[in-house]
Design an enzyme around this catalytic site. Structure first.
Site: not given
Length: 296
Positions: A131-132
Site C-alpha cells: 500500500d502507498r
C-alpha cells in the site's frame, strides 16, 4: 561499481573484524558503510549488525553497489539486484504502481529509470505490491518470465513474509490468529464477510511491546489479500494507527503504522535462499521508549 565478493568463514568470529581481515584494502569506515547499506549477506541473509557472530563454514557475500551517483531514488533503498530481480526498501507515501492521479512518483517508475541507467531498454515487472503508506521490503522482476515464475509458485517460493505493525490499544492475547473471509465494497474498501463469501484471509500476530495506548505487533501472513492486515486489525478492535479508512482515530507518527520488515524467498533462477530483513522504523520504536521490547 564494487564487484561481488564471496568469503568462507573458517573460525568463529564477529562480522566486522572478519570483513576487515577479508578486505584489507577497504578502510574501516568503508566496511561499516557496506554493512549499513545492506551490502553484506551471511548464508543468503542481509546482515547489518557489526557484532553478528559468524560460525565456521558460513558464506559471506559482498553485494555489488547499485545506483548511479546523484540518482534521485525518492527514498527507495536497493537491498539486492542481479540480472533477474531487484529487491528494495520502499518508503511510506510512495505508490507501488501508477494510478490515474499519479504516474511518475511511483516505485515502479523510479526503479524502471534506475534499471534503464545500466541497461538500455531495461524493464521491471510487478511481483507484489505494498500500500502507498506501507513501507518495507518489496520485490520486482526484470523479465516477464521471472515475474510469472514467482507469481505462479508464490506460496512455495516465498518462505516467510513478516510485518511490524503499531495498533491502537492493548490486545487481550499476547499472540493469536485471525481467520476471516474478506470482500471488497463498491468504494474499494475491504470488509469482513460471512464464512464462504469472498476470499479467505489468515493473519498470525505476536505482541512485541505495549505502552497501554499502543501495541507493537509482529505479523505473519498465510494469505496475501488486499489490505489484509489493516482490515484484520480493525476487525479485532485494534486498528493500525494512522489508518482512517479502517477505523483509526490516532496518528501519532504522521503515517500508517505498517512496515513490511522481512521477505524470505527462493530465487526463481538460481534457487538460492534469500532473506531480506529491515529495521523496525525509528518512529515506531519511539512510541515504546522505556518499554520492554522483544528483539526479533
Amino acid at each position: 561499481m564494487t564487484k561481488e565478493a564471496i568469503f568462507s568463514v573458517q573460525n568463529p568470529q564477529m562480522l566486522l573484524p572478519f570483513l576487515l581481515e577479508s578486505m584489507p584494502n577497504k578502510g574501516r569506515n568503508k566496511v561499516k558503510s557496506m554493512l549499513t547499506r545492506g551490502q553484506v549477506m551471511v548464508d543468503g541473509r542481509i546482515v547489518t549488525r557489526h557484532d553478528h557472530a559468524l560460525r565456521p563454514n558460513q558464506t559471506v557475500k559482498i553485494l555489488a553497489t547499485v545506483g548511479t551517483p546523484g540518482e534521485d531514488m525518492h527514498g527507495i533503498r536497493i537491498l539486492f539486484e542481479d540480472e533477474h530481480l531487484i529487491v528494495v526498501d520502499k518508503p511510506p507515501g510512495l505508490l507501488s504502481i501508477a494510478t490515474d492521479q499519479e504516474r511518475d512518483r511511483t516505485a515502479y517508475h523510479i526503479i524502471t529509470n534506475h534499471v534503464r541507467e545500466s541497461a538500455k531498454g531495461g524493464r521491471i515487472f510487478i511481483v507484489h505490491r505494498l500500500d502507498r503508506e506501507t513501507s518495507g521490503v518489496m520485490m520486482f522482476a526484470k523479465s516477464e518470465s521471472v515475474q510469472q515464475s514467482l507469481q505462479e509458485t508464490w506460496h512455495d517460493s516465498v518462505l516467510e513474509r513478516a510485518y511490524v505493525v503499531v495498533v491502537e490499544g492493548t490486545l487481550s492475547k499476547a499472540e493469536g490468529t485471525i481467520e476471516t473471509w474478506l470482500k471488497e465494497s463498491s468504494t474499494r474498501t475491504m470488509f469482513v464477510s460471512r464464512p464462504g463469501d469472498g476470499v479467505k484471509a489468515v493473519t498470525n500476530y505476536k505482541v512485541l511491546s505495549t505502552s497501554g495506548e499502543y501495541s507493537l505487533l509482529e505479523v505473519h501472513l498465510e494469505t496475501g489479500r488486499k489490505n489484509q492486515i489493516r482490515v484484520h486489525m480493525q476487525s479485532i478492535g485494534h486498528p493500525v494507527i494512522g489508518d482512517r479508512r479502517y477505523g483509526s482515530k490516532k496518528n501519532p507518527i504522521g503515517r500508517l503504522g505498517l512496515h513490511a520488515r522481512l521477505l524470505s524467498f527462493r530465487h526463481p533462477v538460481t534457487q538460492e535462499l534469500l532473506t531480506f530483513e529491515t529495521a523496525i522504523p525509528s518512529s515506531f520504536r519511539k512510541l515504546f521508549a522505556g518499554e520492554s521490547q522483544s528483539r526479533h
